[in-house]
Design a protein around this motif. Sequence first.
Motif, PDB file in Angstrom:
ATOM      1  N   SER A 136      14.178 -71.785  -7.322  1.00 16.20           N
ATOM      2  CA  SER A 136      14.978 -73.036  -7.093  1.00 16.20           C
ATOM      3  C   SER A 136      15.362 -73.577  -5.944  1.00 16.20           C
ATOM      4  O   SER A 136      15.197 -74.777  -5.554  1.00 16.20           O
ATOM      5  CB  SER A 136      16.260 -72.999  -7.909  1.00 16.20           C
ATOM      6  OG  SER A 136      16.040 -72.662  -9.368  1.00 16.20           O
ATOM      7  N   PHE A 137      15.746 -72.626  -4.920  1.00 14.05           N
ATOM      8  CA  PHE A 137      16.166 -73.142  -3.547  1.00 14.05           C
ATOM      9  C   PHE A 137      14.966 -73.612  -3.159  1.00 14.05           C
ATOM     10  O   PHE A 137      15.127 -74.676  -2.062  1.00 14.05           O
ATOM     11  CB  PHE A 137      16.975 -71.951  -2.809  1.00 14.05           C
ATOM     12  CG  PHE A 137      18.324 -71.747  -3.474  1.00 14.05           C
ATOM     13  CD1 PHE A 137      19.017 -72.793  -3.875  1.00 14.05           C
ATOM     14  CD2 PHE A 137      19.044 -70.551  -3.051  1.00 14.05           C
ATOM     15  CE1 PHE A 137      20.546 -72.720  -4.103  1.00 14.05           C
ATOM     16  CE2 PHE A 137      20.249 -70.548  -3.495  1.00 14.05           C
ATOM     17  CZ  PHE A 137      21.133 -71.663  -3.870  1.00 14.05           C
ATOM     18  N   PHE A 138      13.774 -72.620  -3.202  1.00  8.06           N
ATOM     19  CA  PHE A 138      12.721 -73.190  -2.472  1.00  8.06           C
ATOM     20  C   PHE A 138      12.185 -74.394  -2.685  1.00  8.06           C
ATOM     21  O   PHE A 138      11.574 -75.227  -1.954  1.00  8.06           O
ATOM     22  CB  PHE A 138      11.802 -71.895  -2.872  1.00  8.06           C
ATOM     23  CG  PHE A 138      10.181 -72.298  -2.101  1.00  8.06           C
ATOM     24  CD1 PHE A 138      10.053 -72.008  -0.671  1.00  8.06           C
ATOM     25  CD2 PHE A 138       9.183 -72.374  -3.014  1.00  8.06           C
ATOM     26  CE1 PHE A 138       8.947 -72.237  -0.322  1.00  8.06           C
ATOM     27  CE2 PHE A 138       7.890 -72.438  -2.205  1.00  8.06           C
ATOM     28  CZ  PHE A 138       7.695 -72.467  -0.813  1.00  8.06           C
ATOM     29  N   LEU A 139      12.081 -74.855  -4.081  1.00  9.51           N
ATOM     30  CA  LEU A 139      11.612 -76.037  -4.485  1.00  9.51           C
ATOM     31  C   LEU A 139      12.669 -77.243  -4.136  1.00  9.51           C
ATOM     32  O   LEU A 139      12.348 -78.367  -3.826  1.00  9.51           O
ATOM     33  CB  LEU A 139      11.460 -75.995  -5.994  1.00  9.51           C
ATOM     34  CG  LEU A 139      10.178 -75.072  -6.487  1.00  9.51           C
ATOM     35  CD1 LEU A 139      10.058 -75.292  -7.985  1.00  9.51           C
ATOM     36  CD2 LEU A 139       9.054 -75.711  -5.842  1.00  9.51           C
ATOM     37  N   TYR A 140      13.831 -76.923  -4.385  1.00  6.99           N
ATOM     38  CA  TYR A 140      14.964 -78.047  -3.752  1.00  6.99           C
ATOM     39  C   TYR A 140      14.846 -78.385  -2.299  1.00  6.99           C
ATOM     40  O   TYR A 140      15.143 -79.542  -2.040  1.00  6.99           O
ATOM     41  CB  TYR A 140      16.459 -77.393  -4.248  1.00  6.99           C
ATOM     42  CG  TYR A 140      17.580 -78.402  -4.283  1.00  6.99           C
ATOM     43  CD1 TYR A 140      17.347 -79.609  -5.131  1.00  6.99           C
ATOM     44  CD2 TYR A 140      18.449 -78.415  -3.439  1.00  6.99           C
ATOM     45  CE1 TYR A 140      18.266 -80.685  -5.314  1.00  6.99           C
ATOM     46  CE2 TYR A 140      19.427 -79.293  -3.561  1.00  6.99           C
ATOM     47  CZ  TYR A 140      19.434 -80.368  -4.271  1.00  6.99           C
ATOM     48  OH  TYR A 140      20.432 -81.372  -4.444  1.00  6.99           O
ATOM     49  N   SER A 141      14.297 -77.540  -1.530  1.00  2.00           N
ATOM     50  CA  SER A 141      14.359 -77.630  -0.123  1.00  2.00           C
ATOM     51  C   SER A 141      13.033 -78.498  -0.040  1.00  2.00           C
ATOM     52  O   SER A 141      12.830 -79.154   1.183  1.00  2.00           O
ATOM     53  CB  SER A 141      14.133 -76.360   0.586  1.00  2.00           C
ATOM     54  OG  SER A 141      13.009 -75.752   0.457  1.00  2.00           O
ATOM     55  N   TRP A 142      11.828 -78.863  -0.792  1.00  2.00           N
ATOM     56  CA  TRP A 142      11.036 -79.668  -0.629  1.00  2.00           C
ATOM     57  C   TRP A 142      11.296 -80.888  -0.766  1.00  2.00           C
ATOM     58  O   TRP A 142      11.797 -81.563  -1.768  1.00  2.00           O
ATOM     59  CB  TRP A 142       9.709 -79.071  -1.506  1.00  2.00           C
ATOM     60  CG  TRP A 142       9.006 -77.878  -1.285  1.00  2.00           C
ATOM     61  CD1 TRP A 142       9.591 -76.789  -0.393  1.00  2.00           C
ATOM     62  CD2 TRP A 142       7.909 -77.381  -1.497  1.00  2.00           C
ATOM     63  NE1 TRP A 142       8.804 -75.777  -0.287  1.00  2.00           N
ATOM     64  CE2 TRP A 142       7.920 -76.079  -1.122  1.00  2.00           C
ATOM     65  CE3 TRP A 142       6.798 -78.175  -2.606  1.00  2.00           C
ATOM     66  CZ2 TRP A 142       6.469 -75.531  -1.497  1.00  2.00           C
ATOM     67  CZ3 TRP A 142       5.733 -77.178  -2.689  1.00  2.00           C
ATOM     68  CH2 TRP A 142       5.464 -76.006  -2.360  1.00  2.00           C
ATOM     69  N   PRO A 143      10.810 -81.816   0.221  1.00  2.00           N
ATOM     70  CA  PRO A 143      10.817 -83.271  -0.045  1.00  2.00           C
ATOM     71  C   PRO A 143       9.927 -83.724  -1.369  1.00  2.00           C
ATOM     72  O   PRO A 143       8.779 -83.170  -1.272  1.00  2.00           O
ATOM     73  CB  PRO A 143      10.554 -83.787   1.127  1.00  2.00           C
ATOM     74  CG  PRO A 143      10.295 -82.732   2.333  1.00  2.00           C
ATOM     75  CD  PRO A 143      10.377 -81.734   1.536  1.00  2.00           C
ATOM     76  N   ILE A 144      10.232 -84.517  -2.009  1.00  2.00           N
ATOM     77  CA  ILE A 144       9.474 -84.801  -3.182  1.00  2.00           C
ATOM     78  C   ILE A 144       8.127 -85.292  -2.802  1.00  2.00           C
ATOM     79  O   ILE A 144       7.250 -85.196  -3.530  1.00  2.00           O
ATOM     80  CB  ILE A 144      10.096 -85.879  -4.371  1.00  2.00           C
ATOM     81  CG1 ILE A 144       9.264 -85.990  -5.441  1.00  2.00           C
ATOM     82  CG2 ILE A 144      10.278 -87.340  -3.388  1.00  2.00           C
ATOM     83  CD1 ILE A 144       9.961 -86.859  -6.579  1.00  2.00           C
ATOM     84  N   PHE A 145       8.070 -85.996  -1.343  1.00  2.00           N
ATOM     85  CA  PHE A 145       6.773 -86.407  -0.940  1.00  2.00           C
ATOM     86  C   PHE A 145       5.656 -85.250  -0.824  1.00  2.00           C
ATOM     87  O   PHE A 145       4.619 -85.321  -1.126  1.00  2.00           O
ATOM     88  CB  PHE A 145       6.758 -87.069   0.281  1.00  2.00           C
ATOM     89  CG  PHE A 145       5.506 -87.649   0.956  1.00  2.00           C
ATOM     90  CD1 PHE A 145       4.683 -88.563   0.321  1.00  2.00           C
ATOM     91  CD2 PHE A 145       5.218 -87.011   2.183  1.00  2.00           C
ATOM     92  CE1 PHE A 145       3.579 -89.099   0.816  1.00  2.00           C
ATOM     93  CE2 PHE A 145       4.062 -87.324   2.759  1.00  2.00           C
ATOM     94  CZ  PHE A 145       3.242 -88.447   1.937  1.00  2.00           C
ATOM     95  N   PHE A 146       6.349 -84.105  -0.387  1.00  2.00           N
ATOM     96  CA  PHE A 146       5.563 -83.149  -0.007  1.00  2.00           C
ATOM     97  C   PHE A 146       5.076 -82.115  -1.339  1.00  2.00           C
ATOM     98  O   PHE A 146       3.993 -81.776  -1.582  1.00  2.00           O
ATOM     99  CB  PHE A 146       6.504 -82.136   0.612  1.00  2.00           C
ATOM    100  CG  PHE A 146       5.751 -80.820   1.321  1.00  2.00           C
ATOM    101  CD1 PHE A 146       4.591 -81.113   2.171  1.00  2.00           C
ATOM    102  CD2 PHE A 146       6.082 -79.589   0.730  1.00  2.00           C
ATOM    103  CE1 PHE A 146       3.896 -79.872   2.597  1.00  2.00           C
ATOM    104  CE2 PHE A 146       5.395 -78.457   1.386  1.00  2.00           C
ATOM    105  CZ  PHE A 146       4.301 -78.681   2.280  1.00  2.00           C
TER     106      PHE A 146
END
Lengths: 315, 635
Positions: A136-146
């Motif tokens: 969750s933390f890993f994905l949450y840190s990704w900008p949606i564009f990425f």
Amino acid sequence: MITYILRRTATAVIVVIGVMLAIFAALHLVYPSPARAVLGLKATPQAVAAFNHTHGYDRPLWHQFLTYINQTVHLNFGESLKQNQSVGQLFKENAGRSALLSGVALVIAVLIAVPLGIAQAVKRNSIFDYTATGVSFFLYSWPIFFVCLVLIAVFSLKLNWLPFEASQATSVFGVVRDAKSMILPVSALVIVSVAAFSRYMRSSALDNLAQDYIKVARAKGLSERSVLFRHLTRNSSLPIITLVGLSLPDLLAGNLIVESVFNYQGLGLLFFTALGNEDYPILLAYTLVGAILVVIGNLVADIALTLADPRIRLI
Amino acid sequence: MTPLVFRRSRFSFVALAAAGAILLAACGSSGSSGGGGKQAPNGAGSTSTTEGQYGTLPAESSNVITGGTVTYDIENGSQPQYIMPVTPGADTSVYNAEFQYLLYRPLYWTPQGNRPIINQALSLAKLPVYSNGNKTLTIHMNSQYKWSDGKPVTAQDVEFFIDILRAAVKENNANFGNYTPGAFPDNVVSMKTPDPATLVLNLDRAYNPNWYTDTQLVVIQPMPSQDWNIASTGGPHLDPSNAANAKKIYDFLNSEAKKVGTYASNPLWKVVDGPFKLTSFNPTTDANTMVPNPTYGGPVKPKFAELKAVYFTSSTAEFNALRAGKINVGGVPSADIPQVPLLRRTGYNVYGYPDLGFSYIVFNFKDKTNHWNNIISQLYVRQALAHLEDQQAIIKGVYHGAAAEAYGPVPAIPATNYVPANASTDPYPYSISDATNLLKSHGWNVVPNGTTTCQNPGTGPNQCGAGIPKGQNLNFTVYYTNDPPVAGQETIALQGAAKQIGVNITPVAKTFNFIIQNYDDPSAPQNNNKWQVENFGGFNEDIYPTTDEIFNIKGSFNEGGYTDPKADQLINASKFSSNPDALKAEASYITENLPAIFTPNEDRISAWKGITGPPDSFASLSQFGFTPEYWQLTK
């Protein structure tokens, strides 16, 4: 309840008028006329003057605002300055597609996040919990564009499993029929939403698990399934209800990035393009719709909270 | 032919695309970008490269098929939105013109390959013949062109366009994007058609024939006078030479042209003289489909069955489509140039060349704050600042090699008939020492990495200049547009070089719209004292690239209020004299006199796959010349 809704509606009207005034003033104070943005750098002074006169930008600001209010009351949002279509028509063409994308993603995100958060809370500090938290933390840190680009690079360009773009159908029905092409854009939205929702859900469930009513339920011999689904889930969902309510405006507005990367024409992109063109009629209508949705979202969330938890009373 | 538009990236999502490029680079294998500048690009190609060229042009293949569908890209922000040739300012763009010209040919077609000149083979008329001391011109129509209903394209159709144009601009100046009061059609006093193939225009005064043909006549797009001379659907045919009738006709045509959703079904738009006919048009995205027009009279008729314009919401989405091999032709944004090897590996050809125009960093000659107007009016100061610009480094570092050096308003690349001698060699090459010496020799105490100040005020040859007090510094602010990012990168590079001679530049990012609406001396004089320098891009130019209106004293687009009587005189000669070399003289003087720092011209790059055609038909894409009728699908 009805009195409450009426009172909230009256308040909402005031809020919406305030938003209209603020947006109108901000736009016109920064750029008194969009003529040069619309006509281009090489618009002659005469062309600019003619444009301003035609569209009323040479009139006093108060006069323009009253005209805007009058048109809005009559549900006339005017003509786009750049797109040769009425704003109403442009909204009609784009709103359904945006709402479908956001709505499906929101529902799926909630359906995943709620059980995930509860499962994490129940099995807190387990390998499962740590793994889910880490992801969750890993994905949450990704900008949606990425996120969008990774999905395209892996599932479209590398594996060639899914289309690189969303459905190009112009109708909502057509988009639904082309479900395969919507998997990646919906997934992108779901990934970032699940990460956020599940964290709220886990936190809320942890709080509730420590409450006496859960202990009582277990002490009186209810099955764990019953405890979790009948008692814990309902009580732990209150923060999610608020979040979902606040997400309602995103149904129309929140997907600029996904729309742009996945080649999906929608309202978010319409607004962004209008911003670049200083297409005032679209900007004003869009912010108005956004304000109304925020107000409605709050109201819906409040009402939903009372249904989920009867101890909450609307006054 | 090319409408005058701001020289700005068509891509609204450059920043997103840049991030995308990073990711795609990570996902794909690496490789040299190839191409650009004087490097020899990789990829299959048969022609040698020239300076400023990116990639190569393959020879035409004979391995072709007849029929099929050719697809090309249109992007958010660059969609066609108006079908009638008398196009309002709000809808005027090179992209709208590309769409229209497939249906309605201009009287004079440009470019020819990558050269921004009139292409007589594709023009509806022969070059005009000037007489009466350049006050009269005669146009002879080419006889082979026909409307799709079989009627020939005649001089009356040109006359009809002019009549309707007059009505449009009389009603509202903004009704034609390429209209300047006093210019075409105002400068046409009278016209006659002695026969259907001949049009005679009498002008209000003598004009430079090159100027008139290349800037005025190129906006003409003949319209079907016998089909469109109506004021209502099914209404009576009216005489357009009557001004009242012309207004009625224009109002009707304009109202029909605003019904975007009816473009493919309205009988009006089915009468065309271009190589294609419109069969579908999506009003939401402006994506469209065309089929060959069997009556097209041009030298080459389309051999494929369908031409599809595919809409993309962003350059990122468009580039993904290229990566996936889903379209035949598409633009390559500058941010994606590092990904070009990936495209080549999947079979795409890539070629780019600068289009005609110039980019510049504009000085504000009217800002009196901190004596800036006195400082910047000194030619030696402008020369010193010009010496700080390292064009070669910018081309390599900012443009990935896909740009050409440019030292003035008429660059050497792309080649025109008006390139001055000083366009080929930088008159102010990058040199910190030359910049330092210029300032020192005029009384400045140059403090590298400190603050340079005037030590010897006065008006003598070795003094700072009029109005510059002792102790005055040379610091200034540059407002640059945040999109495209190259403007910021150029400004930062200038800042770094300036620091070395003690000139402290403060770069400030603003939106493009903010800059052009607020920091523009002619249209926003209230802000004349609020900005010193700006970098918003530049201009596309007509094929006769005079700087009329841009650098003359009363020019409507003279952003920085540049004032030079000699420049005015030369610009005037370019427009009115009979001297064919007048424009060269104008461009040469402007290049030397530096009303701005001229910056490199970016290549306009295209990629194509699965189609073939004469190299010129792909080279012309760099100049906004779109001639898909020359293409065929390959086996």
